[in-house]
Scaffold this motif. Structure first.
Motif, mmCIF file in Angstrom:
data_model
loop_
_atom_site.group_PDB
_atom_site.id
_atom_site.type_symbol
_atom_site.label_atom_id
_atom_site.label_comp_id
_atom_site.label_asym_id
_atom_site.label_seq_id
_atom_site.Cartn_x
_atom_site.Cartn_y
_atom_site.Cartn_z
ATOM 1 N N MET A 167 -14.018 -18.091 11.352
ATOM 2 C CA MET A 167 -15.476 -17.990 11.226
ATOM 3 C C MET A 167 -15.929 -18.163 9.787
ATOM 4 N N SER A 168 -15.104 -17.760 8.834
ATOM 5 C CA SER A 168 -15.473 -17.899 7.425
ATOM 6 C C SER A 168 -15.337 -19.338 6.925
ATOM 7 N N ARG A 169 -14.808 -20.219 7.787
ATOM 8 C CA ARG A 169 -14.623 -21.616 7.397
ATOM 9 C C ARG A 169 -15.436 -22.582 8.266
ATOM 10 N N GLN A 170 -16.525 -22.082 8.823
ATOM 11 C CA GLN A 170 -17.382 -22.926 9.653
ATOM 12 C C GLN A 170 -17.934 -24.125 8.893
ATOM 13 N N LYS A 171 -18.294 -23.917 7.632
ATOM 14 C CA LYS A 171 -18.882 -25.013 6.857
ATOM 15 C C LYS A 171 -17.865 -26.121 6.584
ATOM 16 N N ASP A 172 -16.606 -25.753 6.476
ATOM 17 C CA ASP A 172 -15.566 -26.754 6.217
ATOM 18 C C ASP A 172 -15.225 -27.545 7.480
ATOM 19 N N TYR A 173 -15.386 -26.925 8.631
ATOM 20 C CA TYR A 173 -15.054 -27.576 9.910
ATOM 21 C C TYR A 173 -16.214 -27.356 10.883
ATOM 22 N N PRO A 174 -17.379 -27.939 10.590
ATOM 23 C CA PRO A 174 -18.593 -27.659 11.366
ATOM 24 C C PRO A 174 -18.494 -28.133 12.810
ATOM 25 N N LEU A 175 -19.248 -27.452 13.670
ATOM 26 C CA LEU A 175 -19.278 -27.814 15.082
ATOM 27 C C LEU A 175 -19.994 -29.144 15.271
ATOM 28 N N THR A 176 -19.500 -29.929 16.204
ATOM 29 C CA THR A 176 -20.155 -31.184 16.563
ATOM 30 C C THR A 176 -21.328 -30.889 17.500
ATOM 31 N N GLU A 177 -22.155 -31.894 17.733
ATOM 32 C CA GLU A 177 -23.275 -31.725 18.660
ATOM 33 C C GLU A 177 -22.772 -31.405 20.066
ATOM 34 N N ASP A 178 -21.681 -32.060 20.459
ATOM 35 C CA ASP A 178 -21.117 -31.791 21.792
ATOM 36 C C ASP A 178 -20.622 -30.349 21.898
ATOM 37 N N GLN A 179 -20.007 -29.852 20.839
ATOM 38 C CA GLN A 179 -19.511 -28.476 20.863
ATOM 39 C C GLN A 179 -20.658 -27.477 20.944
ATOM 40 N N ARG A 180 -21.746 -27.764 20.246
ATOM 41 C CA ARG A 180 -22.906 -26.873 20.305
ATOM 42 C C ARG A 180 -23.552 -26.913 21.694
ATOM 43 N N ALA A 181 -23.566 -28.095 22.299
ATOM 44 C CA ALA A 181 -24.109 -28.207 23.658
ATOM 45 C C ALA A 181 -23.243 -27.435 24.642
ATOM 46 N N GLU A 182 -21.924 -27.498 24.449
ATOM 47 C CA GLU A 182 -21.011 -26.763 25.332
ATOM 48 C C GLU A 182 -21.187 -25.260 25.148
ATOM 49 N N LEU A 183 -21.407 -24.840 23.916
ATOM 50 C CA LEU A 183 -21.656 -23.433 23.626
ATOM 51 C C LEU A 183 -22.875 -22.939 24.396
ATOM 52 N N GLU A 184 -23.906 -23.755 24.434
ATOM 53 C CA GLU A 184 -25.128 -23.396 25.129
ATOM 54 C C GLU A 184 -24.929 -23.423 26.641
ATOM 55 N N SER A 185 -24.145 -24.382 27.127
ATOM 56 C CA SER A 185 -23.986 -24.552 28.577
ATOM 57 C C SER A 185 -23.272 -23.375 29.228
ATOM 58 N N PHE A 186 -22.468 -22.649 28.458
ATOM 59 C CA PHE A 186 -21.745 -21.507 29.012
ATOM 60 C C PHE A 186 -22.375 -20.176 28.612
ATOM 61 N N SER A 187 -23.603 -20.223 28.137
ATOM 62 C CA SER A 187 -24.253 -18.995 27.681
ATOM 63 C C SER A 187 -24.481 -18.003 28.824
ATOM 64 N N TYR A 188 -24.410 -18.476 30.070
ATOM 65 C CA TYR A 188 -24.588 -17.558 31.205
ATOM 66 C C TYR A 188 -23.464 -16.522 31.280
ATOM 67 N N LEU A 189 -22.397 -16.740 30.524
ATOM 68 C CA LEU A 189 -21.300 -15.781 30.522
ATOM 69 C C LEU A 189 -21.632 -14.534 29.709
ATOM 70 N N VAL A 190 -22.696 -14.594 28.910
ATOM 71 C CA VAL A 190 -23.124 -13.409 28.173
ATOM 72 C C VAL A 190 -23.481 -12.319 29.184
ATOM 73 N N GLY A 191 -22.933 -11.151 28.990
ATOM 74 C CA GLY A 191 -23.142 -10.059 29.941
ATOM 75 C C GLY A 191 -21.983 -9.916 30.908
ATOM 76 N N TYR A 192 -21.260 -11.005 31.159
ATOM 77 C CA TYR A 192 -20.089 -10.930 32.037
ATOM 78 C C TYR A 192 -19.040 -10.048 31.371
ATOM 79 N N MET A 193 -18.550 -9.060 32.087
ATOM 80 C CA MET A 193 -17.615 -8.067 31.571
ATOM 81 C C MET A 193 -18.179 -7.343 30.354
#
Length: 579
Positions: free
Chosen positions: A360-386
């Motif tokens: 996490m401290s190296r996010q700027k060196d290895y930034p997320l791609t647009e596809d990765q950010r879209a995937e992050l959003e697509s699985f947001s329904y898992l928030v609250g699970y467990m």
């Protein structure tokens, strides 16, 4: 006289109505009629939590007792029994009497009910249904019916809670699940699951204060009766609000935003640490389960060879050898190295927390791609699970993406470098053929196998640049059907001398005929840099080396987690259906 005649008329009318009552819904709003009277309550359900539900199921003909006096609420229901109950429910809801013709000679007792369900349009016309959860619930029923025909013992297996609800979802009309609750999340059910519809309809209430479903648990007769009664009689449905689960509070007694550790300037919160802790406890459970195969290898071999035994390995050990494996993990019992399972969980959770912070401290060196950010959003329904917090979900997803990007940055290496990485892992990329020596079935003698191996090697040597033809030759000659497709080959299966020969084998070359104790092997080595999957796997090696260096040098400040009660956390996770 007139009064007596009137009284007689009223009594006759009342009797007529009482006899006719079973033909109509016997409770206001109920979906099916009463078909019989519950005149002698079952002794083992009288006064219990499922008493009224059992009465409803008996009076509507959905379920019978195990005997005239016992219902057996804790007993399981098999898939065969559930198929009959679900078919009976659908038939009754659509004006039938819930009865099916006797099975034909040679047919299983549940076959008429199975045939009835397979003929339902909803199970055969799903083209207009696009919701994947609905499709999953609908498809589960015909898949089970197929399995019951294909596998002799499937119908007698205990049904799970998941499958029972999926079966009900497949045959119930939408208006049968009118919501009376406003539940948006549950510990072990995602927001998109049809299971949630049954909670909001008041049919399911869960197994604890958090409303955990525990879908993989075996369905018992009392639970089935309660679910069915609430389906057919809406007046029995339950309005409730489950207690919100916050994983960090349940396991650690801390708010999810509390800081547990700081790694290279990044805060690992209690929400994230609780998720890592839960994962490590789960890993210990898995390791504990599979350790039985290492602990009892001879018994496991006997189990595999026993064609007459149909149970699982645990049951086999208990019945054949008196070995009981049902005892849970003793979290405070040291292993041979002196470390307890609880200590290992805490140690591994700390290591994973440091890895997560480093990434996490190296996010700027290895930034997320647009596809990765879209995937992050697509699985947001898992928030609250467990009980996963938003911050913990994002941290775990982002750190995984950063690791992927680190690996991607290390994919740029030559074929020689890639082969050196594979050598370090005792792996080789290519194809191979196997020829068994004096095989147990007598198909080939040692001499015949050696002759075939020599013939194949000679033909490959004449076509070294034609990989497609070499694949065909291996398919044609090999006595094993798994080596004709290019893949990683583990060198651990070979003798030391053969390993040395294979490591010195050039790309695009064929080995000599390698002699092992029970077989001859011919290997054709290929360039791994042409395989994207292999390149990605190999890139993980230098990436892990870099991760190890970063973790060793990381600046870490942390509060002690030694006081965490791993046994209590494991008990909580088990109750939530996580383990």
């Amino acid at each position: 006289m007139k009064r007596s005649r009137l009284l007689s008329l009223l009594m006759t009318l009342a009797l007529t109505l009482s006899l006719a009552a079973p033909a109509a819904a016997y409770h206001p709003g109920s979906l099916i009629p009463q078909t019989r009277t519950y005149s002698t309550p079952f002794a083992d359900t009288r006064g219990t939590w499922c008493d009224a539900a059992v009465q409803t199921c008996y009076e509507t003909g959905l379920m019978d007792g195990k005997s005239a006096t016992a219902f057996d609420p804790q007993g399981s229901l098999t898939y065969g029994q559930i198929v009959v109950i679900v078919a009976r429910l659908h038939e009754l809801m659509n004006g039938g009497d819930g009865k099916f013709d006797p099975p034909a000679e040679g047919e299983a007792w549940y076959q008429p009910a199975s045939d009835y369900l397979l003929g339902l349009p909803i199970l055969n016309e799903t083209d207009e249904t696009t919701d994947p959860e609905v499709l999953n619930s609908i498809s589960q029923l015909p898949l089970t019916l197929w399995a019951m025909e294909e596998f002799e013992d499937y119908a007698s297996r205990p049904c799970t809670r998941y499958d029972f609800i999926f079966f009900l979802a497949a045959i119930l009309p939408e208006d049968a699940l009118e919501p009376i609750n406003s539940i948006t999340s549950l510990p072990d059910v995602t927001q998109h699951s049809v299971i949630l519809d049954f909670y909001n309809a008041g049919i399911l209430t869960g197994s604890n204060e958090y409303g955990a479903f525990n879908g993989l648990d075996t369905l018992n007769r009392g639970q089935a009766a309660a679910m069915l009664a609430r389906v057919v009689d809406p007046s029995q449905r339950v309005q409730f609000t489950p207690k919100p689960l916050i994983l960090s509070q349940a396991l650690l007694g801390k708010d999810p935003d509390a800081v547990i550790m700081t790694v290279d300037g990044f805060d690992i919160t209690a929400g994230t640490y609780a998720l890592l802790l839960a994962s490590e406890i789960s890993e210990q459970h898995i390791a504990h389960y599979f350790s039985r195969y290492d602990a009892y290898p001879e018994e496991f071999s006997a189990y595999l060879e026993d064609d007459l035994f149909t149970g699982d390995f645990d049951t086999y050990l208990k019945e054949k050898y008196g070995i009981d494996l049902s005892a849970p993990i003793d979290w405070n019992a040291p292993d041979k190295g002196g470390m307890t399972p609880a200590q290992k969980v805490l140690s591994d959770a700390r290591e994973e927390a440091i890895r997560t912070g480093v990434l996490m401290s190296r996010q700027k060196d290895y930034p997320l791609t647009e596809d990765q950010r879209a995937e992050l959003e697509s699985f947001s329904y898992l928030v609250g699970y467990m009980g996963i917090s938003q911050e913990a979900y994002e941290t775990m997803c982002i750190s995984a993406a950063v690791l992927t990007n680190l690996q991607e940055s290390m994919r740029d290496f030559t074929s020689g470098e890639l082969n050196r990485y594979l050598d370090q892992q005792n792996m080789l990329y290519g194809m191979y053929a196997v020829f068994y020596r004096d095989d147990e079935y007598g198909y080939y003698t040692d001499e015949e196998s050696r002759e075939q191996a020599d013939t194949l090697r000679s033909q490959i040597s004449s076509h070294l640049q034609d990989e497609e033809y070499i694949s065909y030759l291996i398919w044609k000659y090999s006595q094993d059907y798994s080596g004709q497709d290019p893949d990683l080959i583990s060198l651990d299966q070979f003798s030391d001398s053969n390993i040395a020969a294979l490591k010195s084998l050039g790309v695009g070359r064929v080995s000599s005929v390698l002699t092992e104790e029970d077989r001859y092997v011919v290997v054709y080595r290929m360039d791994p840099s042409n395989n994207e999957e292999i390149v990605a796997q190999a890139a993980a090696i230098p990436a892990e080396e870099q991760m190890a260096a970063w973790c060793t040098a990381a600046s870490v400040t942390a509060e002690s987690t030694d006081s965490v009660d791993v046994a209590a956390a494991a008990q909580m996770l088990d109750a939530l259906g996580y383990l």
